[in-house]
Design an enzyme around this catalytic site. Structure first.
Site, mmCIF file in Angstrom:
data_model
loop_
_atom_site.group_PDB
_atom_site.id
_atom_site.type_symbol
_atom_site.label_atom_id
_atom_site.label_comp_id
_atom_site.label_asym_id
_atom_site.label_seq_id
_atom_site.Cartn_x
_atom_site.Cartn_y
_atom_site.Cartn_z
ATOM 1 N N PHE A 40 6.142 -4.166 0.907
ATOM 2 C CA PHE A 40 5.837 -3.541 2.194
ATOM 3 C C PHE A 40 4.841 -4.435 2.911
ATOM 4 O O PHE A 40 3.676 -4.526 2.522
ATOM 5 C CB PHE A 40 5.257 -2.135 2.039
ATOM 6 C CG PHE A 40 4.998 -1.492 3.376
ATOM 7 C CD1 PHE A 40 6.038 -0.946 4.107
ATOM 8 C CD2 PHE A 40 3.727 -1.474 3.917
ATOM 9 C CE1 PHE A 40 5.817 -0.389 5.357
ATOM 10 C CE2 PHE A 40 3.490 -0.915 5.161
ATOM 11 C CZ PHE A 40 4.543 -0.362 5.884
ATOM 12 N N ASP A 76 -0.683 -10.909 0.526
ATOM 13 C CA ASP A 76 -0.917 -9.806 1.452
ATOM 14 C C ASP A 76 -1.912 -8.842 0.824
ATOM 15 O O ASP A 76 -1.587 -8.095 -0.103
ATOM 16 C CB ASP A 76 0.414 -9.105 1.736
ATOM 17 C CG ASP A 76 0.283 -7.958 2.733
ATOM 18 O OD1 ASP A 76 -0.835 -7.452 2.931
ATOM 19 O OD2 ASP A 76 1.321 -7.553 3.299
ATOM 20 N N LYS A 105 -6.396 -3.178 7.869
ATOM 21 C CA LYS A 105 -6.856 -1.845 7.473
ATOM 22 C C LYS A 105 -8.372 -1.749 7.348
ATOM 23 O O LYS A 105 -9.056 -1.513 8.315
ATOM 24 C CB LYS A 105 -6.136 -1.402 6.206
ATOM 25 C CG LYS A 105 -4.624 -1.202 6.414
ATOM 26 C CD LYS A 105 -3.979 -0.491 5.276
ATOM 27 C CE LYS A 105 -2.465 -0.373 5.473
ATOM 28 N NZ LYS A 105 -2.083 0.452 6.643
#
Length: 405
Positions: free
Chosen positions: A141, A226, A255
Site C-alpha cells: 500500500f 516507504d 503522516k
C-alpha cells in the site's frame, strides 16, 4: 448497533462515499482520547493510521501551528521562507541523509520517489529511454494515485481505474529469491514497505530488507523504503529500517511528520539521486509551506530526544506480551506487533474484523479493520500504560464473551 451520544447520519448526504467509517461522529480530541458530538469519550487506538503518533493536539505542535498562523502560511516555492532550510537541515540531521524534498501527502512522496528513481536510472545508471522498471511487493500500500494503483494487488484499489502505468514488477513480499529473480539491467529501484501497515502489520523475515539492500547494491539499483506509516517512532526506532540496520537510498515520509495537524510529506535520501530533480522537473505549490515546516520542525524536535521511540519500545513489548497471551488462550487466531503497532487476526468464531471494531467502539475504544478478519492497533506513542491495559482488558473481555454461530 447504536452508541449513546452519537448523532445519526443525515438522511441525505452530499458526501462522496469512498469510505466506510465506523458510526461515530467525533468533535474534539486531547492526547489519546477523542469525544463525539454527544459527549461520549473514546480511547483512540488507531491514531490516524500513525498520523497522530504524538496524540491529538500535542501542546508543542499546537503551539508551533498557532505561532506560525500569526506570521506566514504560504509563499509557494516561487520564494523561500525562513523555516524551509531549517526544516530540511533538522530533518536531514535526524535521519542522517543528504537531501530533503518536501511535499504534502504520502502518495505525493511515493510519486516523487518514483519520478526521481526513473530519472536517476536514465541519467546516471544509463537505462535506455522509457525502459526503466521498478520492483514492488504484493500486498503493498503506497497510496491511491493512478500510478500507484497500477502496481497494487488490492482489487478494490485497482478495479475500474485502468489503463495502468507500465514499468512495475510485482513479487511476493518477504521472498528474497523472487526479488532477486525480478531484478535486471532495466531495474532502477526496489520499492518496499519495511512493514506492510495496510496489509495488517505484516512483518517480513528479519533478513529480507538487508537482502534487498545487498541485491540493489549488486545490480546498481536504488532501495526505496516507504516509511509513511512505519516511520517516525512507531516501531520503537526513528525508522523501521533502523531495526535491521538498513540504510535506504530514498525514504518516503508522511503522516506523523505533520503531527495530525497539516499534511506534510517528504522524500529524503542521497544527494546524487534527488539531485536529478532540477527546477521545472518537479514541484508543489504547498510542499514545504511555512505552516507545514513549523509543525514538522516541532515533530522533529520531539523525535530528537528519543523519548517517543523509547516509549514505543517499552509499551510495545508490553503490548506484544498481552496479545501473545490472547493467541495462547485461543481468543485470537494470530497477532503480529512491532513497537506500538499490531495486527490481530480475528478467529471467525468471534466474527469479522469489522464486528470486533464495532464491539470495541461500544466499549469506547476505536480501532479499524482491514482485509476482513484483521484489526490494526496503532495507539498514539503518548498513550499511558494504564490506558493501554484498560483497552486490552476490554478486548480480552469482548473476545471471551463473543462467539458467533
Amino acid at each position: 448497533m447504536t452508541t449513546t451520544g452519537t448523532a445519526a447520519p443525515p438522511l441525505t448526504s452530499h458526501l462522496a462515499g469512498n469510505y466506510h467509517p465506523l458510526p461515530v461522529v467525533l468533535a474534539t480530541g486531547e492526547g489519546s482520547w477523542v469525544t463525539d458530538v454527544g459527549g461520549t469519550r473514546y480511547l483512540d487506538l488507531l491514531a490516524g493510521y500513525s498520523a497522530l503518533n504524538f496524540g491529538h493536539r500535542h501542546p508543542d505542535l499546537i503551539r508551533a501551528a498557532h505561532e506560525q498562523l500569526d506570521r506566514l502560511t504560504l509563499t509557494s516555492r516561487a520564494f523561500d521562507h525562513d523555516l524551509l532550510e531549517a526544516f530540511a537541515n533538522r530533518l536531514a540531521a535526524l535521519l542522517d541523509v543528504d537531501l530533503v524534498l518536501p511535499m504534502n501527502t504520502g502518495a505525493e512522496a511515493v510519486e516523487t520517489a518514483i519520478k526521481a528513481s526513473r530519472k536517476w536510472g536514465y541519467e546516471v545508471k544509463g537505462v535506455p529511454a522509457d525502459q526503466a522498471t521498478i520492483v514492488v511487493a504484493d500486498g503493498n500500500f503506497h497510496g491511491r494515485t493512478t500510478t500507484v494503483v497500477s502496481f497494487s494487488t488490492d482489487d478494490d484499489a485497482r478495479r475500474g481505474f485502468g489503463p495502468f502505468t507500465p514499468g512495475f514488477r510485482v513479487v511476493p513480499y518477504g521472498d528474497t529469491a523472487a526479488l532477486a529473480a525480478a531484478i535486471d539491467a532495466t531495474t532502477v529501484a526496489v520499492l518496499l514497505e519495511p512493514i506492510q501497515g495496510e496489509g495488517g502489520v505484516i512483518i517480513p523475515p528479519a533478513g529480507y530488507l538487508p537482502a534487498a539492500r545487498a541485491l540493489c547494491d549488486e545490480h546498481d539499483a536504488l532501495l526505496v523504503v516507504d516509511e509513511i506509516q512505519s516511520g517516525l517512532g512507531r516501531t520503537g526506532t526513528t525508522l523501521a529500517s533502523d531495526l535491521v540496520g538498513v540504510r535506504p537510498d530514498l525514504v518516503t515520509l508522511g503522516k506523523a511528520l505533520g503531527g495530525g495537524i497539516v499534511p506534510v510529506s517528504a522524500v529524503v535520501g542521497r544527494r546524487d539521486v534527488l539531485g536529478v530533480l532540477t527546477p521545472g522537473t518537479h514541484g508543489s505549490t504547498f510542499g514545504g509551506n511555512p505552516l507545514a515546516c513549523a509543525v514538522a520542525l516541532a515533530v522533529v524536535r520531539l523525535l530528537e530526544t528519543g523519548e517517543h521511540q523509547a516509549r514505543a519500545r517499552e509499551l510495545g513489548a508490553h503490548l506484544a506480551e498481552r496479545l501473545d497471551a490472547l493467541v495462547a488462550e485461543g481468543l485470537l487466531a494470530s497477532a503480529r506487533s512491532v513497537g506500538l503497532w499490531a495486527g490481530i487476526d480475528v478467529d471467525p468464531v468471534h466474527g469479522t474484523g469489522r464486528q470486533l471494531s464495532e464491539r470495541l467502539m461500544a466499549r469506547r475504544i476505536l480501532v479499524k479493520d482491514t482485509h476482513g478478519q484483521t484489526v490494526r492497533l496503532a495507539p498514539p506513542l503518548t498513550i499511558t500504560r494504564e490506558d493501554l491495559d484498560w483497552a486490552l482488558d476490554e478486548l480480552t473481555d469482548v473476545l471471551r464473551s463473543t462467539v458467533t454461530g
